[in-house]
Design an enzyme around this catalytic site. Structure first.
Site, short mmCIF file in Angstrom:
data_model
loop_
_atom_site.label_atom_id
_atom_site.label_comp_id
_atom_site.label_asym_id
_atom_site.label_seq_id
_atom_site.Cartn_x
_atom_site.Cartn_y
_atom_site.Cartn_z
N ASP A 8 0.85 -1.19 0.00
CA ASP A 8 0.00 0.00 0.00
C ASP A 8 0.89 1.25 0.00
O ASP A 8 2.12 1.15 -0.20
CB ASP A 8 -1.02 -0.04 1.16
CG ASP A 8 -0.40 0.18 2.53
OD1 ASP A 8 0.84 0.40 2.62
OD2 ASP A 8 -1.14 0.13 3.53
N CYS A 65 2.48 -3.71 4.13
CA CYS A 65 1.69 -2.51 4.43
C CYS A 65 2.37 -1.83 5.62
O CYS A 65 3.56 -2.07 5.86
CB CYS A 65 0.22 -2.84 4.67
SG CYS A 65 -0.12 -3.92 6.08
N THR A 67 1.86 -2.22 8.92
CA THR A 67 2.16 -3.21 9.96
C THR A 67 2.49 -4.59 9.41
O THR A 67 3.05 -5.42 10.12
CB THR A 67 0.94 -3.39 10.88
OG1 THR A 67 -0.17 -3.81 10.06
CG2 THR A 67 0.58 -2.10 11.61
N HIS A 98 8.35 -25.23 8.37
CA HIS A 98 7.26 -25.93 9.05
C HIS A 98 5.87 -25.63 8.51
O HIS A 98 4.99 -26.47 8.61
CB HIS A 98 7.29 -25.60 10.55
CG HIS A 98 8.43 -26.24 11.27
ND1 HIS A 98 8.58 -26.18 12.63
CD2 HIS A 98 9.50 -26.95 10.80
CE1 HIS A 98 9.69 -26.83 12.99
NE2 HIS A 98 10.26 -27.30 11.90
N HIS A 133 5.30 -32.12 9.24
CA HIS A 133 4.77 -30.77 8.98
C HIS A 133 3.79 -30.77 7.80
O HIS A 133 2.90 -29.94 7.75
CB HIS A 133 5.93 -29.80 8.73
CG HIS A 133 6.85 -29.76 9.91
ND1 HIS A 133 6.47 -29.27 11.13
CD2 HIS A 133 8.12 -30.22 10.05
CE1 HIS A 133 7.48 -29.39 11.98
NE2 HIS A 133 8.49 -29.98 11.35
C1 RB5 Z 1 -2.48 2.42 6.65
O1 RB5 Z 1 -2.58 3.56 7.42
C2 RB5 Z 1 -2.34 1.18 7.54
O2 RB5 Z 1 -3.53 0.98 8.24
C3 RB5 Z 1 -1.97 -0.03 6.73
O3 RB5 Z 1 -0.78 0.21 6.05
C4 RB5 Z 1 -1.73 -1.31 7.52
O4 RB5 Z 1 -0.84 -1.11 8.54
C5 RB5 Z 1 -2.94 -2.04 7.94
O5 RB5 Z 1 -2.90 -3.13 8.52
#
Ligand code: RB5
Length: 150
Positions: A8, A65, A67, A98, A133
């Site tokens: 993203d 993304c 996180t 695994h 596994h």
């Molecule tokens: C975008 O602000 C953020 O929510 C996205 O990149 C991600 O971390 C979502 O899980």
């Protein structure tokens, strides 16, 4: 090996660096991510890359993304995908050994580019161990089969 990559708007720079890094190493990278900093919903890109992996157009996938969580959730909604979030190399190694993970996810707001390169290297170079596994991975995929269409 063909790699599908998804991202993203939070992960454009990390994606670009990884595409160059992997291309220099001889991998073919298919870019399903956004290339601008304009707000972009991660599920759209994650689904495209996951479909490429599940359909055989790509051998493995990388999804980034902020996180690594949201895009991983999206990828895992595609049948056949085992997308695992890894923020360090140990998990990247064992999710291949695994879990036979076919996609790796991480957060561009969580780890730096050098850690991302280490994770990607280990993820792409480690083979599934099979054996006991395989039975466990089969059990996971059986849950998907039993619940798909609901
Ligand atoms: C975008 O602000 C953020 O929510 C996205 O990149 C991600 O971390 C979502 O899980």
């Amino acid at each position: 090996m063909k790699i599908a990559i998804a991202n993203d708007h939070t992960a454009v720079d990390m994606k670009n660096e990884l595409v160059k890094y992997l291309t220099d190493k001889g991998y073919e990278v298919i870019n399903f991510g956004t290339d601008t900093y304009e707000s972009f919903d991660y599920a759209i890109s994650g689904e495209k890359a996951a479909n490429a992996v599940a359909g055989g157009e790509a051998d493995r996938g990388i999804a980034i993304c902020g996180t690594g969580i949201g895009i991983g959730l999206a990828c895992n909604k595609v049948n056949g995908i085992r997308a695992c979030m890894c923020s360090e190399p140990y998990s990247a190694k064992y999710t291949r050994l695994h879990n036979d993970a076919n996609m790796v996810t991480f957060g561009a707001r969580v780890i730096g580019i050098e850690m991302a390169k280490m994770i990607v290297d280990i993820f792409l170079e480690t083979e599934f161990e099979g054996g006991r596994h395989q039975r466990r991975v089969d059990q996971i995929m059986d849950i998907e089969r039993r619940n798909s269409g609901k």
